[in-house]
Design a protein around this motif. Sequence first.
Motif, PDB file in Angstrom:
ATOM      1  N   GLU A   1       0.824  -1.202   0.000  1.00 31.40           N
ATOM      2  CA  GLU A   1       0.000   0.000   0.000  1.00 31.40           C
ATOM      3  C   GLU A   1       0.862   1.258   0.000  1.00 31.40           C
ATOM      4  O   GLU A   1       0.495   2.268  -0.614  1.00 31.40           O
ATOM      5  CB  GLU A   1      -0.932  -0.011   1.212  1.00 31.40           C
ATOM      6  N   VAL A   2       1.984   1.208   0.690  1.00 29.54           N
ATOM      7  CA  VAL A   2       2.913   2.345   0.669  1.00 29.54           C
ATOM      8  C   VAL A   2       3.446   2.551  -0.744  1.00 29.54           C
ATOM      9  O   VAL A   2       3.540   3.676  -1.231  1.00 29.54           O
ATOM     10  CB  VAL A   2       4.069   2.110   1.662  1.00 29.54           C
ATOM     11  N   PHE A   3       3.809   1.457  -1.418  1.00 27.87           N
ATOM     12  CA  PHE A   3       4.281   1.565  -2.798  1.00 27.87           C
ATOM     13  C   PHE A   3       3.216   2.183  -3.697  1.00 27.87           C
ATOM     14  O   PHE A   3       3.517   3.047  -4.529  1.00 27.87           O
ATOM     15  CB  PHE A   3       4.669   0.191  -3.339  1.00 27.87           C
ATOM     16  N   GLU A   4       1.983   1.772  -3.569  1.00 30.83           N
ATOM     17  CA  GLU A   4       0.906   2.312  -4.401  1.00 30.83           C
ATOM     18  C   GLU A   4       0.710   3.801  -4.154  1.00 30.83           C
ATOM     19  O   GLU A   4       0.485   4.573  -5.102  1.00 30.83           O
ATOM     20  CB  GLU A   4      -0.386   1.547  -4.124  1.00 30.83           C
ATOM     21  N   ARG A   5       0.798   4.229  -2.896  1.00 34.16           N
ATOM     22  CA  ARG A   5       0.672   5.663  -2.615  1.00 34.16           C
ATOM     23  C   ARG A   5       1.842   6.434  -3.215  1.00 34.16           C
ATOM     24  O   ARG A   5       1.666   7.536  -3.750  1.00 34.16           O
ATOM     25  CB  ARG A   5       0.593   5.889  -1.100  1.00 34.16           C
ATOM     26  N   GLY A   6       3.041   5.863  -3.125  1.00 31.77           N
ATOM     27  CA  GLY A   6       4.200   6.522  -3.729  1.00 31.77           C
ATOM     28  C   GLY A   6       4.082   6.608  -5.239  1.00 31.77           C
ATOM     29  O   GLY A   6       4.459   7.622  -5.842  1.00 31.77           O
ATOM     30  N   LEU A   7       3.564   5.559  -5.867  1.00 30.19           N
ATOM     31  CA  LEU A   7       3.407   5.547  -7.320  1.00 30.19           C
ATOM     32  C   LEU A   7       2.390   6.606  -7.762  1.00 30.19           C
ATOM     33  O   LEU A   7       2.624   7.340  -8.740  1.00 30.19           O
ATOM     34  CB  LEU A   7       2.961   4.159  -7.772  1.00 30.19           C
ATOM     35  N   ASN A   8       1.273   6.697  -7.070  1.00 31.50           N
ATOM     36  CA  ASN A   8       0.269   7.710  -7.404  1.00 31.50           C
ATOM     37  C   ASN A   8       0.811   9.118  -7.208  1.00 31.50           C
ATOM     38  O   ASN A   8       0.536  10.024  -8.016  1.00 31.50           O
ATOM     39  CB  ASN A   8      -0.983   7.503  -6.550  1.00 31.50           C
ATOM     40  N   ALA A   9       1.584   9.302  -6.138  1.00 32.45           N
ATOM     41  CA  ALA A   9       2.164  10.620  -5.882  1.00 32.45           C
ATOM     42  C   ALA A   9       3.167  11.000  -6.964  1.00 32.45           C
ATOM     43  O   ALA A   9       3.250  12.172  -7.372  1.00 32.45           O
ATOM     44  CB  ALA A   9       2.833  10.633  -4.509  1.00 32.45           C
ATOM     45  N   LEU A  10       3.919  10.025  -7.461  1.00 35.86           N
ATOM     46  CA  LEU A  10       4.883  10.284  -8.533  1.00 35.86           C
ATOM     47  C   LEU A  10       4.169  10.744  -9.805  1.00 35.86           C
ATOM     48  O   LEU A  10       4.609  11.696 -10.467  1.00 35.86           O
ATOM     49  CB  LEU A  10       5.710   9.033  -8.807  1.00 35.86           C
ATOM     50  N   VAL A  11       3.083  10.091 -10.148  1.00 35.77           N
ATOM     51  CA  VAL A  11       2.313  10.482 -11.334  1.00 35.77           C
ATOM     52  C   VAL A  11       1.728  11.883 -11.151  1.00 35.77           C
ATOM     53  O   VAL A  11       1.762  12.725 -12.069  1.00 35.77           O
ATOM     54  CB  VAL A  11       1.207   9.454 -11.608  1.00 35.77           C
ATOM     55  N   GLN A  12       1.190  12.161  -9.972  1.00 29.86           N
ATOM     56  CA  GLN A  12       0.632  13.485  -9.700  1.00 29.86           C
ATOM     57  C   GLN A  12       1.705  14.561  -9.809  1.00 29.86           C
ATOM     58  O   GLN A  12       1.443  15.658 -10.349  1.00 29.86           O
ATOM     59  CB  GLN A  12      -0.001  13.501  -8.300  1.00 29.86           C
ATOM     60  N   LEU A  13       2.892  14.241  -9.348  1.00 32.45           N
ATOM     61  CA  LEU A  13       3.990  15.210  -9.437  1.00 32.45           C
ATOM     62  C   LEU A  13       4.409  15.441 -10.877  1.00 32.45           C
ATOM     63  O   LEU A  13       4.691  16.582 -11.283  1.00 32.45           O
ATOM     64  CB  LEU A  13       5.175  14.710  -8.610  1.00 32.45           C
TER      65      LEU A  13
ATOM     66  N   GLU B   1       0.257  -3.837 -14.407  1.00 35.63           N
ATOM     67  CA  GLU B   1      -0.620  -2.874 -15.063  1.00 35.63           C
ATOM     68  C   GLU B   1      -0.500  -1.469 -14.479  1.00 35.63           C
ATOM     69  O   GLU B   1      -0.333  -0.495 -15.237  1.00 35.63           O
ATOM     70  CB  GLU B   1      -2.064  -3.357 -15.003  1.00 35.63           C
ATOM     71  N   PRO B   2      -0.578  -1.294 -13.138  1.00 29.99           N
ATOM     72  CA  PRO B   2      -0.459   0.074 -12.609  1.00 29.99           C
ATOM     73  C   PRO B   2       0.900   0.702 -12.868  1.00 29.99           C
ATOM     74  O   PRO B   2       0.981   1.908 -13.118  1.00 29.99           O
ATOM     75  CB  PRO B   2      -0.725  -0.096 -11.107  1.00 29.99           C
ATOM     76  N   VAL B   3       1.973  -0.090 -12.823  1.00 28.44           N
ATOM     77  CA  VAL B   3       3.299   0.474 -13.097  1.00 28.44           C
ATOM     78  C   VAL B   3       3.416   0.868 -14.565  1.00 28.44           C
ATOM     79  O   VAL B   3       3.972   1.928 -14.901  1.00 28.44           O
ATOM     80  CB  VAL B   3       4.406  -0.535 -12.709  1.00 28.44           C
ATOM     81  N   THR B   4       2.892   0.038 -15.463  1.00 29.90           N
ATOM     82  CA  THR B   4       2.921   0.368 -16.888  1.00 29.90           C
ATOM     83  C   THR B   4       2.142   1.649 -17.159  1.00 29.90           C
ATOM     84  O   THR B   4       2.593   2.523 -17.927  1.00 29.90           O
ATOM     85  CB  THR B   4       2.341  -0.792 -17.713  1.00 29.90           C
ATOM     86  N   ASN B   5       0.987   1.792 -16.543  1.00 28.91           N
ATOM     87  CA  ASN B   5       0.200   3.015 -16.711  1.00 28.91           C
ATOM     88  C   ASN B   5       0.948   4.234 -16.181  1.00 28.91           C
ATOM     89  O   ASN B   5       0.896   5.317 -16.792  1.00 28.91           O
ATOM     90  CB  ASN B   5      -1.141   2.881 -15.990  1.00 28.91           C
ATOM     91  N   ALA B   6       1.644   4.055 -15.074  1.00 31.52           N
ATOM     92  CA  ALA B   6       2.414   5.164 -14.510  1.00 31.52           C
ATOM     93  C   ALA B   6       3.561   5.565 -15.433  1.00 31.52           C
ATOM     94  O   ALA B   6       3.814   6.764 -15.647  1.00 31.52           O
ATOM     95  CB  ALA B   6       2.951   4.773 -13.139  1.00 31.52           C
ATOM     96  N   LEU B   7       4.246   4.583 -16.014  1.00 26.41           N
ATOM     97  CA  LEU B   7       5.335   4.883 -16.942  1.00 26.41           C
ATOM     98  C   LEU B   7       4.817   5.624 -18.178  1.00 26.41           C
ATOM     99  O   LEU B   7       5.479   6.548 -18.689  1.00 26.41           O
ATOM    100  CB  LEU B   7       6.033   3.588 -17.356  1.00 26.41           C
ATOM    101  N   GLN B   8       3.668   5.245 -18.651  1.00 28.53           N
ATOM    102  CA  GLN B   8       3.084   5.920 -19.810  1.00 28.53           C
ATOM    103  C   GLN B   8       2.740   7.377 -19.493  1.00 28.53           C
ATOM    104  O   GLN B   8       2.922   8.267 -20.336  1.00 28.53           O
ATOM    105  CB  GLN B   8       1.842   5.165 -20.269  1.00 28.53           C
ATOM    106  N   LYS B   9       2.280   7.619 -18.276  1.00 31.27           N
ATOM    107  CA  LYS B   9       1.970   8.997 -17.884  1.00 31.27           C
ATOM    108  C   LYS B   9       3.249   9.803 -17.673  1.00 31.27           C
ATOM    109  O   LYS B   9       3.286  11.013 -17.970  1.00 31.27           O
ATOM    110  CB  LYS B   9       1.110   8.995 -16.617  1.00 31.27           C
ATOM    111  N   LEU B  10       4.299   9.154 -17.172  1.00 28.45           N
ATOM    112  CA  LEU B  10       5.589   9.832 -17.050  1.00 28.45           C
ATOM    113  C   LEU B  10       6.120  10.234 -18.425  1.00 28.45           C
ATOM    114  O   LEU B  10       6.673  11.322 -18.605  1.00 28.45           O
ATOM    115  CB  LEU B  10       6.592   8.929 -16.334  1.00 28.45           C
ATOM    116  N   GLU B  11       5.945   9.354 -19.393  1.00 25.37           N
ATOM    117  CA  GLU B  11       6.361   9.675 -20.765  1.00 25.37           C
ATOM    118  C   GLU B  11       5.493  10.789 -21.340  1.00 25.37           C
ATOM    119  O   GLU B  11       6.004  11.708 -22.022  1.00 25.37           O
ATOM    120  CB  GLU B  11       6.258   8.431 -21.643  1.00 25.37           C
ATOM    121  N   LEU B  12       4.196  10.717 -21.090  1.00 18.66           N
ATOM    122  CA  LEU B  12       3.275  11.711 -21.633  1.00 18.66           C
ATOM    123  C   LEU B  12       3.617  13.113 -21.151  1.00 18.66           C
ATOM    124  O   LEU B  12       3.641  14.067 -21.945  1.00 18.66           O
ATOM    125  CB  LEU B  12       1.849  11.330 -21.247  1.00 18.66           C
TER     126      LEU B  12
END
Length: 255
Positions: free
Chosen positions: A180-192, A222-233
């Motif tokens: 759950e900590v990892f998921e919160r960190g991943l969402n925060a990274l995308v938001q940033l 799946e969530p990590v792949t989506n996050a990477l795509q948003k980082l690229e975007l």
Amino acid sequence: MLSKKETMQKPECHGDAQLRNRVTGNCDQRTSSSTQIKHGTMVQRSKSSSSTSSPESARKVHPRPSDKLNPKTINPFGEQSRAPSAFAAIYSKGGIPCRLVHGSVKHRLQWDCPPENLPFDPLLITLAEGLRETKHPYTFVSKEGFRELLLVHGAPEKAVPLLPRLVPVLKAALVHSDDEVFERGLNALVQLSVVVGPSLNDHLKHLLTSLSKRLRDRRFKEPVTNALQKLELHGGSGSLLIIKSKIPTYCSICC
């Protein structure tokens, strides 16, 4: 006159009476001891039964329904085995200018003043550190506070100067063993990344190692792949080169 035979039988009768008294006494003692043992056993069983049926033990055997709703909720009245974390200590002292408001449907934050009037330094970093919390309400306050603070007007100008200090804190959440900590960190990274855009590219390589490891886990692919795509975007073509250098199997959104 008593006959000689009757005279000879009197001592035997007297001895038999004494023997019967001894036997009867022993039997009475054994009966009393047996009664005491049985009584003691019943008392012990009664104590054991009463302790087992006590409300406290019943709660341990049968958890309350509320325990399932917030299994990790901190108990302010219970003894804490460890000292509170830095974020918990700051929050308890009022260092975070917002409070959790419990709603009937969902929770929300109530800020002491409009978030756009708050300085990001050090508040944004403190909220990012709170992403590693595992107890309620700290988990909600940190993730929601981080998200809402990045939504205010002028957030990019305030957040970009903090990236050298903010990225290591996010990395600590991404490498945390708690899912759950990892998921919160991943969402925060995308938001940033949405807020700072290509400015994150210079720090992106420090975050991709932990994302690459999580990609091997089917639960997070799946969530990590989506996050990477948003980082690229949001990071542009420069982010794609950095992502591919660390994760060669990544497929660009432009493909």
